[in-house]
Every structure is written in structure tokens, then in C-alpha cells.
Design an enzyme around this catalytic site. Sequence first.
Site, short mmCIF file in Angstrom:
data_model
loop_
_atom_site.label_atom_id
_atom_site.label_comp_id
_atom_site.label_asym_id
_atom_site.label_seq_id
_atom_site.Cartn_x
_atom_site.Cartn_y
_atom_site.Cartn_z
N GLU A 33 44.96 35.51 42.40
CA GLU A 33 43.71 34.84 42.73
C GLU A 33 43.62 34.53 44.23
OE1 GLU A 33 44.55 34.61 38.55
OE2 GLU A 33 45.75 33.92 40.26
N PRO B 209 41.80 47.13 38.04
CA PRO B 209 41.83 48.52 38.49
C PRO B 209 41.04 48.74 39.79
CG PRO B 209 40.14 48.30 36.83
CD PRO B 209 40.75 46.91 37.02
#
Length: 412
Positions: free
Chosen positions: A54, A327
Site C-alpha cells: 500500500e 497484475p
Amino acid sequence: MWLYQVLLKCLKPVLMKKVRRYQASYSNYRLEEVFGNWPETKVEFWLHCASVGEVLAVKELVARWLAAHPQQTLLLTTVTPTGAEQAIKLFGNQIIHRYLPMDYPAYVNKALSQVQCRRMAIIETELWPNLLKGLKAKNIPICIVNARMSEKSAKNYKRFSGFSRKLFAFPDLFLAHHENDSARFIELGARHVEVSGSIKFDVMLSQDVLESDWREALGSNRFVWIGASTHDGEDEVLLAVHKTLKNTFPNALLILVPRHPERFESVTKLANQFFSKVEKRSDDKTNNWCDTDVLIGDSMGELMRYYQASDVAFVGGSLIERGGHNPIEPAVLGKPILVGPHTFNFKEITQSLIEEGGALRCEAKDALVKALIALSERDNRVEMGQKALVYAQKNQGALERTLEHIEELTSV
């Protein structure tokens, strides 16, 4: 909420053991902050990131906000010490860092009693009920950024609908990845949801990634693939795939990057059971990399450099029911992407990448071997990687929308 409080009480011995382990392992871990003993903290903006992933995701958001508010202060909180290390590495003294208090009312309220803040943003769906309740009591507006909600997670929340509706009503605004995420948040009780897309598409590639010489150190004339952010149950499969692959390409190299640092040593030992030439990034002997079978990526914050050095990227967490990891990072580098059968964490993005021709789903070992052999042909991987890049580029812009929403939130 009473059931959550009971559960917290039951889990306290387990949680205390974990934080004590952090304290013993990391010199930068400030246990007093975890117990709510914060110094006086007066800031304009509070940003919470659970851990390393994050923190890396908000790198550009923080840079843009700091540039727009040079005279104001940003507080960044993390749960993990590795997240704290990454925050200080990226932002240094441009920010104030604190460890988020454990979500017990006494700890949360003690910390919040020291805080003056105009607004808060939480990255992804890190929803701590007592923290959210305390923030609302102090009239601090809350925005959930890059919010995503898988179908599986939504079903679990629905099992406790009374609790969920209270929880999801706390934030003032959810900025959702996709229309499907938005619909799930609204169904769970969110009051205001906007679809902003994912800020991870707006990643800015740093010079150390763009100018990395790792590929030269690995060997420019060999096939290199990465198993990124892997979990227990995946490493053995990928090592077996690599063993098979090396029957066709003897000089092929696998870069294996475990998701969690506590698994670095066990994965290294496992790799040594398959291959005689295994090196670790932490040894930093780049002169040995060109003569190795497996390189263990036992470092934090360098995943983009590993991707850059690879020809093909397998995104972990997808061979097991973990739901798959991001991804987008290999896509913005123009890498062809392989995933396993379980990608519900990034369901829409992964499926769109597959439909656009930038990613391929491999259900099991044999499919992975077949895909890797096909992508050993340069033309095949260049074509697939370009399609991944085009998809990533056309989905950029979420960062600008997110910053605009955060600015609007300050006026509440």
C-alpha cells in the site's frame, strides 16, 4: 459491533504475540504507539497504508499532495514495520509516521485524543471498526481510496449484515476500482461511492527501475521469468515448473519473490532442494547471478526492478485461493503476464488483461510450462507485453480523480 468486540478480546493473546515479535525483530517498531501512546499530532491529511504494498501504491499520490501543499503536514500510518521502513525510505522527513494503534477502544481513543486532522484516507479496504467509529466521533472525514471488494469477501460480509451495514456506513466516501466493486459497497451499506479506477495504473517508474542494470547481471542472452509475490503452496509448483523448463532451456533463470519476508529463508531452503545454484538478492553478489538457476528476491520494495529484469511475469497468490496480487505493475512495464486460476482480488482487471491479450491464465503446472515455452520466443512475448502495456495506459487517470475527491473532502 458487540460481536467484533468479543472477538477482539478473544484474539488479544494472539495479537499481542505478533506485536511482541515485531518488537523483537525490528528496531524501528514503536510498541508504545501501537498501544495508543502517540505524541501530539497536528496534521492536514492522514493517510493509512497497511504495509509495503500500500505504501508503494501511494508513492505518486503522496508526492503530488506534498507538492500541492508545501506548507502542510501529512501523517502516514502503517501496521507493519516493513511498511514503516518503506515509507521512510520513500518520503523521509517529508511526512510524519506513526504506527496505527491496535483496534481496541482504549488504544484507539488514546491515540485519537492526540490528533488534530482535517481529513483521512485509507488505502484499499483496511476497515478497522473502532478506528472508524473514533474518527467519526471527532468529525474527521474518511475516504477509502483504491477500494475493491471481491465477490467472495462481499458474501462473507453479508453473513453479518447488521455489523457490515454499520461498518460500511462510517466512511464518507468510497473510491472504487470498478462498477462491480461499487455495487458491492453500496449493497453492504456504503453511503457514497464513486468509481475512480485504480491509482496503481498511474505508477511512475523511478529512474532506478528504468536504468536498472540487473538484466545485464542476470545474463542478457538467457530466458528469465519471475514468480512474484508468492505464497506457501506456490513456490514448490513454480520450482517444479522451472525444473521442467530447464530441460528445454538449460540456462533459464527463475526469480522467486515471496510475498512475506518471514518466508525468505524457508523458500531459499526449498529452492536448494531443487537446484544446486541458488542465490539471494540480500547477498548482493551480482557477479554470481549470471551463473545461477534461481534468484531469491529477499528484499523489500524492489519488485518493479525484478519485473524489469524479467522476460515473463507470473503473478502469485493465484495458484492457491489467496485471490491473486496486482497484475498492473508488470503491465506498465510491458511484460507478458501469467496468472493461476484464483484471481478474485483483481477479478475485473485480470480478466480484462486476458481479454486484451496481455495476460494468460494457467490452471496448473503443465499449462504454465507450455506458456513459458511459447513466450521464450521473443516475438510472442513482445506482442503480449505490448498488449498489456496498452491496456495499462488506457486505464490511467485514477490518481488525478482521487486527488480531486480528497481535496473536496477537506471542505466537509
